[in-house]
Scaffold this motif. Structure first.
Motif, mmCIF file in Angstrom:
data_model
loop_
_atom_site.group_PDB
_atom_site.id
_atom_site.type_symbol
_atom_site.label_atom_id
_atom_site.label_comp_id
_atom_site.label_asym_id
_atom_site.label_seq_id
_atom_site.Cartn_x
_atom_site.Cartn_y
_atom_site.Cartn_z
ATOM 1 N N HIS A 22 31.347 57.597 -12.147
ATOM 2 C CA HIS A 22 31.393 56.156 -11.874
ATOM 3 C C HIS A 22 31.470 55.894 -10.370
ATOM 4 C CE1 HIS A 22 31.889 51.977 -12.721
ATOM 5 N NE2 HIS A 22 33.118 51.906 -12.209
ATOM 6 N N TYR B 220 28.070 56.354 -9.035
ATOM 7 C CA TYR B 220 27.245 55.191 -9.395
ATOM 8 C C TYR B 220 27.425 54.070 -8.354
ATOM 9 C CZ TYR B 220 26.019 50.866 -11.855
ATOM 10 O OH TYR B 220 25.497 49.640 -12.187
ATOM 11 N N PHE B 221 28.672 53.846 -7.951
ATOM 12 C CA PHE B 221 28.932 52.803 -6.950
ATOM 13 C C PHE B 221 28.329 53.172 -5.607
ATOM 14 C CE2 PHE B 221 31.609 50.024 -9.369
ATOM 15 C CZ PHE B 221 31.719 48.873 -8.596
ATOM 16 N N ASN C 238 24.501 52.580 -5.873
ATOM 17 C CA ASN C 238 24.012 51.223 -6.136
ATOM 18 C C ASN C 238 24.674 50.150 -5.267
ATOM 19 O OD1 ASN C 238 22.214 51.448 -8.761
ATOM 20 N ND2 ASN C 238 23.969 52.799 -9.046
ATOM 21 N N TYR C 239 25.831 50.434 -4.772
ATOM 22 C CA TYR C 239 26.526 49.451 -3.912
ATOM 23 C C TYR C 239 27.026 50.200 -2.684
ATOM 24 C CZ TYR C 239 26.340 46.991 -8.372
ATOM 25 O OH TYR C 239 25.903 46.426 -9.535
ATOM 26 N N LEU D 184 33.816 49.672 -4.171
ATOM 27 C CA LEU D 184 34.654 50.206 -5.243
ATOM 28 C C LEU D 184 36.128 50.173 -4.844
ATOM 29 C CD1 LEU D 184 34.709 51.605 -8.026
ATOM 30 C CD2 LEU D 184 34.577 53.792 -6.827
ATOM 31 N N GLU E 4 27.368 52.546 -23.549
ATOM 32 C CA GLU E 4 27.753 51.545 -22.556
ATOM 33 C C GLU E 4 28.206 52.209 -21.252
ATOM 34 O OE1 GLU E 4 28.256 47.759 -21.009
ATOM 35 O OE2 GLU E 4 27.274 48.409 -22.865
ATOM 36 N N MET E 5 29.008 53.254 -21.362
ATOM 37 C CA MET E 5 29.531 53.931 -20.175
ATOM 38 C C MET E 5 28.428 54.616 -19.373
ATOM 39 S SD MET E 5 32.700 53.335 -19.839
ATOM 40 C CE MET E 5 34.083 52.701 -20.777
ATOM 41 N N LYS F 188 25.663 53.565 -18.638
ATOM 42 C CA LYS F 188 25.026 52.597 -17.731
ATOM 43 C C LYS F 188 25.697 52.593 -16.359
ATOM 44 C CE LYS F 188 23.865 49.390 -21.518
ATOM 45 N NZ LYS F 188 24.130 48.025 -22.049
ATOM 46 N N TYR F 189 26.941 53.058 -16.329
ATOM 47 C CA TYR F 189 27.721 53.017 -15.088
ATOM 48 C C TYR F 189 28.043 54.414 -14.553
ATOM 49 C CZ TYR F 189 28.172 48.264 -16.785
ATOM 50 O OH TYR F 189 27.888 47.009 -17.245
ATOM 51 N N ASP G 286 39.873 53.759 -17.851
ATOM 52 C CA ASP G 286 38.791 52.782 -17.889
ATOM 53 C C ASP G 286 39.320 51.463 -17.326
ATOM 54 O OD1 ASP G 286 36.545 51.300 -18.298
ATOM 55 O OD2 ASP G 286 36.836 51.066 -20.453
#
Length: 214
Positions: free
Chosen positions: A107, A110-111, A114-115, A120, A164-165, A167-168, A210
């Protein structure tokens, strides 16, 4: 004539000997048959497990099953409480780095992709500050959080959660749990008890947070 009678007597004697020999063989055969039957009976008796022995074996198996189940349960509770205690510690200190250690590496990647990692950090710092600010009127500056745990629920819709997870950036998710607890939050002004729900997940054999609902 005498010779004829002698032959007859000899023949009768031979017949008696032969008959006696046959009788002995028959008796030997009967004895052998009876011995075989007796041996088979004894063997069946030896092979048969007595009720006491069977009960002992079943009791041992039952004890082993109970030990296994109890061991699995304590492992289940221990792992859940361990990650939940770390969450309480992070909210006590308000340290964003301590909090980030509870987030799955995927995760965080991922940040970054994408960011930005600072986004984060800012996000989770806001979570910690919001929690402290909400409790500040009642407890002041937070000094400690003591947790009393309630239900620990393993979510059954794991496939939907995995989807769902992913995706991140969170892959290889094995287990997802919700832990109910009551936090006694103590500060320099006093204490307050609040109910919380801690959502945790097992990823690559490690436990992570989470989110927290309170």
């Amino acid at each position: 004539m005498l010779e004829k009678n002698q032959k007859k007597e000899n023949q009768e004697l031979d017949d008696k000997k032969e008959k006696k020999s046959k009788d002995i063989k028959i008796k030997d055969t009967i004895k052998t048959s009876e011995a075989v039957k007796k041996n088979k009976k004894n063997k069946r008796g030896k092979d048969k497990i007595s009720p006491v022995k069977l009960l002992t074996i079943l009791s041992i198996l039952l004890v082993l099953v109970v030990i296994f189940v109890v061991g699995m349960y304590f492992s289940y509770v221990k792992n859940s409480k361990a990650i939940a205690d770390k969450v309480a510690s992070a909210y006590t200190s308000g340290d964003v780095q301590e909090f980030l250690d509870l987030i799955p590496p995927g995760h965080k990647d991922y940040f970054r992709e994408n960011y930005s990692f600072s986004d984060l950090e800012s996000t989770y710092k806001n979570y910690l500050d919001e929690f402290a600010h909400k409790l500040e009127p009642d407890v002041g500056k937070i000094d400690s959080i003591e947790a009393a745990y309630g239900s620990i629920v393993t979510m059954s819709n794991i496939d939907d959660i995995r989807k769902e997870m992913s995706k991140y950036g969170i892959d290889n998710l094995n287990t997802y749990r919700m832990i109910e607890a009551e936090w006694t939050v103590t500060g320099d002004k006093g204490s307050k008890v609040i109910p919380v729900e801690i959502y945790v997940m097992k990823v690559d054999e490690q436990w992570y947070l989470d989110h927290l609902d309170y």
